[in-house]
Design an enzyme around this catalytic site. Structure first.
Site, mmCIF file in Angstrom:
data_model
loop_
_atom_site.group_PDB
_atom_site.id
_atom_site.type_symbol
_atom_site.label_atom_id
_atom_site.label_comp_id
_atom_site.label_asym_id
_atom_site.label_seq_id
_atom_site.Cartn_x
_atom_site.Cartn_y
_atom_site.Cartn_z
ATOM 1 N N PRO A 289 0.773 -1.244 0.000
ATOM 2 C CA PRO A 289 0.000 0.000 0.000
ATOM 3 C C PRO A 289 0.807 1.297 0.000
ATOM 4 O O PRO A 289 0.772 2.079 0.947
ATOM 5 C CB PRO A 289 -0.841 -0.128 1.273
ATOM 6 C CG PRO A 289 0.021 -0.924 2.186
ATOM 7 C CD PRO A 289 0.743 -1.908 1.298
ATOM 8 N N CYS A 290 1.494 1.558 -1.100
ATOM 9 C CA CYS A 290 2.263 2.792 -1.217
ATOM 10 C C CYS A 290 1.352 4.019 -1.223
ATOM 11 O O CYS A 290 1.802 5.124 -0.938
ATOM 12 C CB CYS A 290 3.160 2.758 -2.448
ATOM 13 S SG CYS A 290 2.313 2.370 -3.985
ATOM 14 N N HIS A 291 0.065 3.813 -1.509
ATOM 15 C CA HIS A 291 -0.888 4.933 -1.494
ATOM 16 C C HIS A 291 -1.095 5.484 -0.086
ATOM 17 O O HIS A 291 -1.613 6.580 0.074
ATOM 18 C CB HIS A 291 -2.232 4.507 -2.102
ATOM 19 C CG HIS A 291 -2.904 3.394 -1.381
ATOM 20 N ND1 HIS A 291 -2.623 2.063 -1.654
ATOM 21 C CD2 HIS A 291 -3.823 3.387 -0.386
ATOM 22 C CE1 HIS A 291 -3.368 1.301 -0.865
ATOM 23 N NE2 HIS A 291 -4.101 2.078 -0.094
#
Length: 159
Positions: free
Chosen positions: A127-129
């Site tokens: 989850p780089c977001h």
């Protein structure tokens, strides 16, 4: 291109609420998940892809908060360390690049963390977001900042 490469790539597409996603996998696990404008290649199914599509459906229907997929990460040791730290960010929460640098015990590596985040080929699942600037602003997302905002808002609503 190595004509003698026996590793096969499996591919499928997933129509998400915010765009078409191309998912690839090897025999070892998911290798990429990224937004695309159109289907460009022939699909080849695998158990890893079937599991990924099922879990994405659950995620986008607010029924899944963590993924339990076999991943086949391709990157440097530092990148893998950052990506594994990203996996620890709870659903619906955000952290800064500095928080990730501290988490990998390399407080001064904020820019390198940002670069590793940028090289993440398995978005959503890794989850780089959920990583934002220290000032709370949305910065850097390969799928576009509007998608990053969508994910952050979506996860807050699903909690």
């Amino acid at each position: 291109m190595n004509m003698f490469n026996t590793k096969e790539t499996h591919l499928t597409y997933y129509k998400s609420p915010i765009g078409l996603i191309e998912i690839t996998a090897s025999e070892e696990g998911i290798t990429s998940l990224r937004f695309t404008k159109s289907k460009k290649r022939i699909q080849r199914q695998s158990k890893h892809l079937d599991d990924c599509v099922k879990q994405l459906d659950e995620y986008f229907n607010c029924k899944r908060k963590t993924f339990s997929l076999k991943l086949n990460l391709d990157g440097t040791e530092f990148q893998k360390k950052v990506w594994n730290e990203l996996l620890k960010i709870p659903f619906g929460k955000t952290v800064s690049y500095k928080d990730i640098a501290i988490g990998i015990r390399n407080r001064k590596a904020v820019r390198a963390v940002g670069n590793a985040n940028n090289k993440n080929n398995i978005s959503i699942i890794i989850p780089c977001h959920r990583v934002i600037g220290s000032n709370g602003k949305l910065v850097g997302y390969g799928g576009g900042l509007w998608r990053k905002k969508w994910f952050i808002d979506f996860e807050k609503e699903c909690k």
